[in-house]
Design a protein around this motif. Structure first.
Motif, short mmCIF file in Angstrom:
data_model
loop_
_atom_site.label_atom_id
_atom_site.label_comp_id
_atom_site.label_asym_id
_atom_site.label_seq_id
_atom_site.Cartn_x
_atom_site.Cartn_y
_atom_site.Cartn_z
N TYR B 33 0.83 -1.20 0.00
CA TYR B 33 0.00 0.00 0.00
C TYR B 33 0.87 1.25 0.00
CZ TYR B 33 -3.58 -3.23 1.58
OH TYR B 33 -4.45 -4.28 1.66
N TYR B 35 0.13 5.28 1.26
CA TYR B 35 -0.73 6.28 1.88
C TYR B 35 0.04 7.58 1.88
CZ TYR B 35 -3.43 2.44 4.05
OH TYR B 35 -4.20 1.32 4.29
N GLN B 37 0.16 11.65 3.88
CA GLN B 37 -0.30 12.50 4.96
C GLN B 37 0.20 13.91 4.68
OE1 GLN B 37 1.52 11.76 8.79
NE2 GLN B 37 -0.28 12.46 9.90
N GLN B 41 -2.83 17.02 8.37
CA GLN B 41 -4.07 16.38 7.97
C GLN B 41 -4.01 14.87 8.23
OE1 GLN B 41 -5.50 17.56 4.09
NE2 GLN B 41 -4.65 19.62 4.29
N LYS B 42 -5.11 14.21 7.90
CA LYS B 42 -5.18 12.79 8.20
C LYS B 42 -4.40 11.97 7.18
CE LYS B 42 -9.65 12.28 7.90
NZ LYS B 42 -10.98 11.59 7.86
N VAL B 43 -4.15 10.74 7.53
CA VAL B 43 -3.49 9.80 6.63
C VAL B 43 -4.53 9.31 5.61
CG1 VAL B 43 -2.29 7.59 6.49
CG2 VAL B 43 -1.91 9.09 8.45
N PHE B 45 -5.45 6.98 2.09
CA PHE B 45 -5.11 5.85 1.23
C PHE B 45 -4.90 6.33 -0.21
CE2 PHE B 45 -5.27 1.75 -0.68
CZ PHE B 45 -6.17 1.79 -1.73
N PHE B 91 3.69 7.19 3.04
CA PHE B 91 3.94 5.97 3.80
C PHE B 91 3.67 4.74 2.94
CE2 PHE B 91 4.69 7.72 7.88
CZ PHE B 91 3.82 8.78 8.07
N PHE B 106 3.65 -0.30 8.71
CA PHE B 106 4.02 0.90 7.97
C PHE B 106 5.51 1.16 8.03
CE2 PHE B 106 0.06 3.11 6.83
CZ PHE B 106 -0.85 2.29 7.46
N GLY B 107 6.01 1.72 6.95
CA GLY B 107 7.38 2.21 6.94
C GLY B 107 7.47 3.57 7.61
N PRO B 108 8.70 4.10 7.73
CA PRO B 108 8.91 5.37 8.43
C PRO B 108 8.50 6.59 7.62
CG PRO B 108 10.98 4.52 7.61
CD PRO B 108 9.96 3.48 7.33
N GLY B 109 8.23 6.40 6.32
CA GLY B 109 7.76 7.51 5.50
C GLY B 109 8.86 8.22 4.73
#
Lengths: 113, 115
Positions: B33, B35, B37, B41-43, B45, B91, B106-109
């Motif tokens: 996946y 995602y 952010q 704001q929100k995360v 998809f 992410f 999740f990865g660290p982004g």
């Protein structure tokens, strides 16, 4: 209507006190509910999830969450907060029909010494 | 403990440039996946990927975005012509077999800044 709602942008609590971070969700089939935590400059870390069974779910770092079907809530709790719990907390839902997560807006938890 | 890793951690680019964000999912995971952010704001998809094809995508994931798994380990997100509004934390996430109760890791982004 928002699928996952976290009504508080920020929660302040004193160290040693109990904490609650609220989450409500819109009903659609059987929800699978998750809590993630994000520390500064880090990714999302899984805390706990509700799939089925006991409504009280225990997770990492002493956190727990209570699934309440009648109130469509999944509030995150901890009996005694630590300063190191200060972070951004996200509630998320997975629908029956899809695999992606839908996140709430996040709640910043500040624990003061 | 196995982790999802992402590179680079930060990227600054000029508007209109192409960027490729890289992810290495956990090795036995089959669902992948992206995602994003936007700051404050929100995360949200973007896209899911299974068996070498997109399984779901959001309305955000338009023709400027593409994903691929070029070599069986990396999972990449390409933005062909970046816009200012693409500035966000991206992410990558993965999980094993797609069961509804499974946990996504999740990865660290990657923090992308488009100037």
């Amino acid at each position: 209507a928002q699928s996952v709602a976290q009504p508080e942008d920020q929660v302040n609590v004193a160290e040693g006190n109990p904490l609650t971070v609220k989450c409500t969700y819109s009903v659609s089939g059987n929800p699978y509910l998750f809590w993630y935590v994000q520390y500064p400059n880090r990714g999302l870390q899984f805390l706990l999830k509700y799939i089925t069974g006991d409504n009280l779910v225990k997770g990492s770092y002493g956190f727990e969450a209570e699934f309440n079907k009648s109130q469509t809530s999944f509030h995150l709790k901890k009996p005694s907060a630590l300063v190191s719990d200060s972070a951004l907390y996200f509630c998320a839902k997975r629908e029956n029909a899809g695999n992606m997560l839908t996140f709430g807006g996040g709640t910043r938890l500040m624990v003061k010494p | 403990e196995p982790e999802v890793t992402q590179t680079p951690s930060h990227q600054v680019t000029q508007m209109g440039q192409e960027v490729i964000l890289r992810c290495v999912p956990i090795s036995n995971h089959l669902y992948f996946y992206w995602y994003r952010q936007i700051l404050g704001q929100k995360v949200e998809f973007l896209v899911s990927f299974y068996n070498n094809e997109i399984s779901e995508k959001s309305e955000i994931f338009d023709d400027q975005f593409s994903v691929e798994r070029p070599d069986g380990s990396n999972f990449t997100l390409k933005i062909r012509s970046t816009k200012l509004e693409d500035s966000a934390m991206y992410f990558c996430a993965s999980f094993v077999s797609g069961g509804f109760g499974e946990t996504q890791y999740f990865g660290p982004g990657t923090r992308l800044l488009v100037l």
